[in-house]
Motif scaffolding. Structure first.
Motif, PDB file in Angstrom:
ATOM      1  N   VAL A  57       0.828  -1.209   0.000  1.00 38.62           N
ATOM      2  CA  VAL A  57       0.000   0.000   0.000  1.00 38.62           C
ATOM      3  C   VAL A  57       0.862   1.259   0.000  1.00 38.62           C
ATOM      4  CG1 VAL A  57      -1.714   1.305   1.306  1.00 38.62           C
ATOM      5  CG2 VAL A  57      -1.907  -1.182   1.142  1.00 38.62           C
ATOM      6  N   LEU A  58       1.924   1.283   0.796  1.00 38.43           N
ATOM      7  CA  LEU A  58       2.715   2.498   0.978  1.00 38.43           C
ATOM      8  C   LEU A  58       3.572   2.821  -0.236  1.00 38.43           C
ATOM      9  CD1 LEU A  58       3.640   4.777   2.855  1.00 38.43           C
ATOM     10  CD2 LEU A  58       5.378   3.222   3.748  1.00 38.43           C
ATOM     11  N   THR A  59       4.233   1.820  -0.794  1.00 36.40           N
ATOM     12  CA  THR A  59       5.170   2.081  -1.896  1.00 36.40           C
ATOM     13  C   THR A  59       4.490   2.724  -3.105  1.00 36.40           C
ATOM     14  OG1 THR A  59       6.582   0.270  -1.156  1.00 36.40           O
ATOM     15  CG2 THR A  59       6.854   1.029  -3.431  1.00 36.40           C
ATOM     16  N   PRO A  60       3.359   2.197  -3.595  1.00 38.27           N
ATOM     17  CA  PRO A  60       2.708   2.885  -4.731  1.00 38.27           C
ATOM     18  C   PRO A  60       2.251   4.304  -4.393  1.00 38.27           C
ATOM     19  CG  PRO A  60       1.878   0.645  -4.501  1.00 38.27           C
ATOM     20  CD  PRO A  60       2.670   0.942  -3.271  1.00 38.27           C
ATOM     21  N   VAL A  61       1.837   4.521  -3.143  1.00 41.92           N
ATOM     22  CA  VAL A  61       1.378   5.867  -2.769  1.00 41.92           C
ATOM     23  C   VAL A  61       2.542   6.866  -2.823  1.00 41.92           C
ATOM     24  CG1 VAL A  61       0.477   7.261  -0.873  1.00 41.92           C
ATOM     25  CG2 VAL A  61      -0.550   5.045  -1.391  1.00 41.92           C
ATOM     26  N   LEU A  62       3.682   6.507  -2.215  1.00 45.62           N
ATOM     27  CA  LEU A  62       4.841   7.408  -2.235  1.00 45.62           C
ATOM     28  C   LEU A  62       5.349   7.626  -3.656  1.00 45.62           C
ATOM     29  CD1 LEU A  62       6.825   6.100   0.867  1.00 45.62           C
ATOM     30  CD2 LEU A  62       5.295   8.059   0.736  1.00 45.62           C
ATOM     31  N   ALA A  63       5.459   6.533  -4.420  1.00 48.33           N
ATOM     32  CA  ALA A  63       5.951   6.657  -5.797  1.00 48.33           C
ATOM     33  C   ALA A  63       4.976   7.452  -6.656  1.00 48.33           C
ATOM     34  CB  ALA A  63       6.177   5.262  -6.375  1.00 48.33           C
ATOM     35  N   GLY A  64       3.675   7.225  -6.470  1.00 47.81           N
ATOM     36  CA  GLY A  64       2.684   7.949  -7.263  1.00 47.81           C
ATOM     37  C   GLY A  64       2.692   9.438  -6.987  1.00 47.81           C
ATOM     38  N   ILE A  65       2.789   9.829  -5.716  1.00 45.20           N
ATOM     39  CA  ILE A  65       2.827  11.260  -5.377  1.00 45.20           C
ATOM     40  C   ILE A  65       4.042  11.929  -6.000  1.00 45.20           C
ATOM     41  CG2 ILE A  65       3.103  12.881  -3.472  1.00 45.20           C
ATOM     42  CD1 ILE A  65       1.425  11.019  -1.755  1.00 45.20           C
ATOM     43  N   ALA A  66       5.210  11.304  -5.826  1.00 40.83           N
ATOM     44  CA  ALA A  66       6.430  11.910  -6.374  1.00 40.83           C
ATOM     45  C   ALA A  66       6.383  11.986  -7.892  1.00 40.83           C
ATOM     46  CB  ALA A  66       7.641  11.102  -5.920  1.00 40.83           C
ATOM     47  N   GLY A  67       5.978  10.882  -8.537  1.00 37.57           N
ATOM     48  CA  GLY A  67       5.949  10.884 -10.003  1.00 37.57           C
ATOM     49  C   GLY A  67       4.936  11.853 -10.569  1.00 37.57           C
ATOM     50  N   LEU A  68       3.754  11.924  -9.965  1.00 38.48           N
ATOM     51  CA  LEU A  68       2.716  12.820 -10.479  1.00 38.48           C
ATOM     52  C   LEU A  68       3.106  14.278 -10.329  1.00 38.48           C
ATOM     53  CD1 LEU A  68      -0.131  13.077 -11.654  1.00 38.48           C
ATOM     54  CD2 LEU A  68      -1.035  13.028  -9.310  1.00 38.48           C
ATOM     55  N   LEU A  69       3.608  14.666  -9.154  1.00 43.93           N
ATOM     56  CA  LEU A  69       3.995  16.062  -8.964  1.00 43.93           C
ATOM     57  C   LEU A  69       5.177  16.450  -9.836  1.00 43.93           C
ATOM     58  CD1 LEU A  69       3.635  16.459  -5.077  1.00 43.93           C
ATOM     59  CD2 LEU A  69       2.069  17.208  -6.878  1.00 43.93           C
ATOM     60  N   HIS A  70       6.129  15.552 -10.002  1.00 43.23           N
ATOM     61  CA  HIS A  70       7.285  15.883 -10.841  1.00 43.23           C
ATOM     62  C   HIS A  70       6.885  15.955 -12.307  1.00 43.23           C
ATOM     63  CE1 HIS A  70      11.502  16.526 -11.386  1.00 43.23           C
ATOM     64  NE2 HIS A  70      11.625  15.508 -12.244  1.00 43.23           N
ATOM     65  N   THR A  71       5.955  15.109 -12.735  1.00 40.29           N
ATOM     66  CA  THR A  71       5.471  15.197 -14.116  1.00 40.29           C
ATOM     67  C   THR A  71       4.737  16.509 -14.349  1.00 40.29           C
ATOM     68  OG1 THR A  71       5.266  12.778 -14.225  1.00 40.29           O
ATOM     69  CG2 THR A  71       4.017  14.066 -15.833  1.00 40.29           C
ATOM     70  N   THR A  72       3.939  16.926 -13.368  1.00 40.76           N
ATOM     71  CA  THR A  72       3.223  18.200 -13.507  1.00 40.76           C
ATOM     72  C   THR A  72       4.188  19.373 -13.533  1.00 40.76           C
ATOM     73  OG1 THR A  72       1.356  17.227 -12.300  1.00 40.76           O
ATOM     74  CG2 THR A  72       1.424  19.619 -12.486  1.00 40.76           C
ATOM     75  N   GLU A  73       5.268  19.294 -12.752  1.00 34.26           N
ATOM     76  CA  GLU A  73       6.226  20.401 -12.687  1.00 34.26           C
ATOM     77  C   GLU A  73       7.070  20.504 -13.943  1.00 34.26           C
ATOM     78  OE1 GLU A  73       9.911  21.909  -9.794  1.00 34.26           O
ATOM     79  OE2 GLU A  73       8.898  19.999  -9.441  1.00 34.26           O
ATOM     80  N   GLY A 104       6.579  18.586 -16.900  1.00 34.79           N
ATOM     81  CA  GLY A 104       5.892  18.276 -18.148  1.00 34.79           C
ATOM     82  C   GLY A 104       6.451  17.061 -18.858  1.00 34.79           C
ATOM     83  N   SER A 105       7.336  16.309 -18.200  1.00 33.70           N
ATOM     84  CA  SER A 105       7.954  15.127 -18.810  1.00 33.70           C
ATOM     85  C   SER A 105       7.468  13.883 -18.072  1.00 33.70           C
ATOM     86  CB  SER A 105       9.480  15.219 -18.736  1.00 33.70           C
ATOM     87  OG  SER A 105      10.072  14.013 -19.202  1.00 33.70           O
ATOM     88  N   VAL A 106       6.770  13.017 -18.813  1.00 33.59           N
ATOM     89  CA  VAL A 106       6.279  11.772 -18.218  1.00 33.59           C
ATOM     90  C   VAL A 106       7.436  10.832 -17.912  1.00 33.59           C
ATOM     91  CG1 VAL A 106       4.774   9.788 -18.565  1.00 33.59           C
ATOM     92  CG2 VAL A 106       4.086  12.039 -19.420  1.00 33.59           C
ATOM     93  N   ALA A 107       8.451  10.836 -18.764  1.00 31.24           N
ATOM     94  CA  ALA A 107       9.597   9.950 -18.553  1.00 31.24           C
ATOM     95  C   ALA A 107      10.336  10.294 -17.261  1.00 31.24           C
ATOM     96  CB  ALA A 107      10.549  10.034 -19.746  1.00 31.24           C
ATOM     97  N   ARG A 108      10.549  11.583 -17.028  1.00 31.13           N
ATOM     98  CA  ARG A 108      11.237  11.987 -15.795  1.00 31.13           C
ATOM     99  C   ARG A 108      10.390  11.683 -14.560  1.00 31.13           C
ATOM    100  NH1 ARG A 108      13.562  17.991 -16.547  1.00 31.13           N
ATOM    101  NH2 ARG A 108      14.355  17.443 -14.453  1.00 31.13           N
ATOM    102  N   GLY A 109       9.066  11.882 -14.689  1.00 28.38           N
ATOM    103  CA  GLY A 109       8.189  11.541 -13.578  1.00 28.38           C
ATOM    104  C   GLY A 109       8.191  10.046 -13.290  1.00 28.38           C
ATOM    105  N   GLY A 110       8.179   9.222 -14.336  1.00 27.21           N
ATOM    106  CA  GLY A 110       8.223   7.778 -14.135  1.00 27.21           C
ATOM    107  C   GLY A 110       9.539   7.319 -13.538  1.00 27.21           C
ATOM    108  N   ALA A 111      10.649   7.917 -13.989  1.00 25.83           N
ATOM    109  CA  ALA A 111      11.949   7.556 -13.421  1.00 25.83           C
ATOM    110  C   ALA A 111      12.025   7.914 -11.945  1.00 25.83           C
ATOM    111  CB  ALA A 111      13.059   8.264 -14.210  1.00 25.83           C
ATOM    112  N   LEU A 112      11.509   9.094 -11.586  1.00 25.71           N
ATOM    113  CA  LEU A 112      11.508   9.478 -10.181  1.00 25.71           C
ATOM    114  C   LEU A 112      10.624   8.550  -9.357  1.00 25.71           C
ATOM    115  CD1 LEU A 112      12.366  11.494  -7.993  1.00 25.71           C
ATOM    116  CD2 LEU A 112      10.339  12.857  -8.588  1.00 25.71           C
TER     117      LEU A 112
END
Length: 570
Positions: free
Chosen positions: A33-49, A51-59
């Motif tokens: 439960v915890l790992t997807p939540v932490l990874a999802g928050i970081a990836g989503l916010l970084h993608t929004t900041e 604009g790169s989906v690849a960088r958000g996915g890597a993070l």
């Protein structure tokens, strides 16, 4: 001894993975439960900041790996998470959980502050590298240190306090259990020594007197001057003394060895049975009748087996009741009743009033301990004893004894009965508050520690005090940092009236008196947004305190040579 390995070839893949996993199921569910939540928050916010989906996915992938490794490598994950949190806003949740794990899992006292100091340094470096305010390093450190204290140090201290409290409780429980075991051993040794002393006293005093009674009764029984009636009475007296001798030997053996007497052998079977159980009540009644006492025995209900201790208690209750009737009411009719009720056996011995004109016997000798011992014996097997006068002027002794194995059970009034072997009252917690000193109950050796340290109020108080200290310190640091930031900003700001009042040709010294003292990083680089700088002139740049306008003042030969204003591009 070698244990053969269980073959796993026939097990399904899921069962084999579960058997090989070092993680318990609770932790697996938590990580899922915890790992997807932490990874999802970081990836989503970084993608929004970015604009790169690849960088958000890597993070998101990096955050997931760090989240899974935070328990195994707490210090490393803490430092990496600190560096990421300074550069990427979405990794702050990871820093909180990494600090929580590091606070409880970094055991060495020196390593924990070092890990958090390194994390603060990395956080400060990444924050300063990405700083766009243009303030000094001191102000940057103050502003960046405050979030780190709140998001990293506070969870780490709370986790460490919780872990140390649990470790302390475990150590106290182990120590308390060891003390209880040692106390039980000391109490048992003391009881054995006291038993041996009592057994020796009984053997030396009672044994000698009973032996004399048996010898004199035997000699009197063969006296030719006695008639048959007298000789029968002397025989009963001699047999009673022999029975008393056998019971004394059994009691002395139990006191010395702490075990029940062995079963009678073939030689003992030839003698009258001395088994002190409910089945021997008939012999007690017969002995009393032979002594001339009018005794009646009544049985009712379906006979059921009793535990050995309860069976022995039945015999003792009848024996004590008959003895008291003989001593205190000689010649009175006696009734012995055994009633097998559905849930317990009721034993009753009642005697009537002393008949008028009955010969008075010798004064009764009583130590006052018989009934007390019966009540204790019944309590230990889960029963009770009642005594009191009857309406016709007699006396009644009744006992209620449960069926079953005789293990400890509770009465409706809350009193707890324990088995005979577990009766350590007075040594390991059976006393009351008036015994003087703390009492540790045998059923719950950790009760006093649970009362002192397991209270949620103490935990909340400790966490609240820690939070108050950190919040006050962080607030003071943040207030100081904001003050420094305002001072830094004030050094590069002037009102429009200063610009308007300055005229070309005015003295440089007079104009500089209106400028703020010191240099400000707020105005660094603003000269690039305006017209080219004049040659052979010294220029000062300031920002308007209300509008986004830059004011330029250029001086040559101690005079104001030019002034210009242009928009401030933030």
């Amino acid at each position: 001894m070698d244990v053969p390995e269980t073959p796993r070839t026939g097990l399904p893949l899921r069962s084999r993975l579960a058997a090989a996993s070092p993680w318990p199921r609770k932790r697996i569910v938590g990580e899922v439960v915890l790992t997807p939540v932490l990874a999802g928050i970081a990836g989503l916010l970084h993608t929004t900041e970015t604009g790169s989906v690849a960088r958000g996915g890597a993070l998101a992938l990096v955050v997931a790996v760090l989240s899974l490794a935070r328990r195994a490598l707490p210090a490393t994950v803490l430092m990496v998470s600190s560096a990421l949190a300074g550069a990427v806003v979405g990794t702050f949740p990871l820093l909180i959980y990494a600090s929580w794990s590091a606070g409880s899992r970094i055991k060495r006292p020196v390593r924990a502050p070092a890990a958090y100091a390194a994390g603060l340094a990395l956080y400060f470096v990444t924050t300063a590298a990405d700083d766009e305010l243009g303030v000094s390093l001191l102000v940057t450190a103050a502003l960046s240190g405050s979030p780190f204290l709140v998001l990293a140090v506070v969870p780490g201290l709370a986790s460490r306090y919780r872990a140390q409290r649990h470790d302390l409780l475990d150590a106290l429980r182990r120590h308390n259990a060891q003390l209880v075991r040692e106390q039980a051993m000391v109490a048992r040794q003391a009881r054995l020594l006291e038993r041996q002393r009592i057994a020796q006293d009984m053997h030396d005093s009672l044994g000698h007197q009973l032996a004399l009674i048996a010898v004199h009764a035997g000699a009197l029984e063969v006296d030719p001057e006695l008639n048959d009636r007298q000789r029968e009475g002397v025989g009963i007296l001699r047999e009673a003394s022999r029975s008393a001798m056998r019971e004394l030997r059994e009691a002395v053996g139990i006191l010395r060895d702490g075990v029940e007497a062995p079963a009678p052998g073939p030689k003992d079977d030839a003698e009258p049975s001395t088994a002190r159980v409910a089945a021997s009540v008939d012999k007690l009644v017969a002995s009393s009748r032979a002594a001339g006492a009018p005794v009646e025995l009544h049985r009712s209900g379906t006979e059921r087996p009793l535990a050995p201790a309860a069976d022995h208690a039945v015999y003792r209750i009848v024996q004590e009741g008959l003895t008291n009737a003989h001593k205190h009411a000689p010649g009175a009719p006696i009734t012995v009743a055994l009633r097998y009720e559905p849930d317990s056996l009721v034993v009753e011995v009642a005697n009537g009033a002393v008949p008028a004109g009955a010969p008075a016997g010798p004064p009764a000798i009583s130590g006052g301990q018989g009934l007390t011992g019966l009540r204790e014996r019944a309590r230990l097997v889960g029963g009770m004893v009642h005594t009191g006068p009857t309406p016709d002027g007699g006396f009644r002794l009744a006992g209620v004894l449960p069926y079953g194995d005789g293990r400890g059970r509770s009465r409706p009034d809350g009193a707890t009965f324990v088995a005979v072997g577990d009766d350590y009252r007075g040594q390991t917690g059976g006393g009351s508050a008036g015994d003087g000193g703390a009492v540790i109950e045998r059923a719950d050796p950790q009760k006093e520690f649970a009362a002192l340290m397991s209270s949620k109020k103490n935990v909340a108080l400790g966490c609240a005090l820690t939070a108050v200290v950190l919040v006050v310190g962080t607030g003071a640091l943040l207030f100081w940092g904001v003050g420094k930031l305002m001072d830094e900003v004030g050094k590069g700001v002037i009102p429009a009236s200063v610009y308007e009042s300055a005229q070309v040709g005015d003295s440089e010294a007079d104009i500089r008196k209106k400028f703020p003292e010191g240099d400000s990083l707020l105005t660094e680089g603003v000269e690039k947004d305006g017209p080219p700088l004049p040659e052979d002139a010294t220029c000062e740049h300031f920002v308007d305190d209300e509008a986004d306008i830059v004011y330029r003042f250029c001086f040559r030969d101690g005079k104001l040579s030019s002034k210009e204003s242009y928009p401030h591009r933030v």
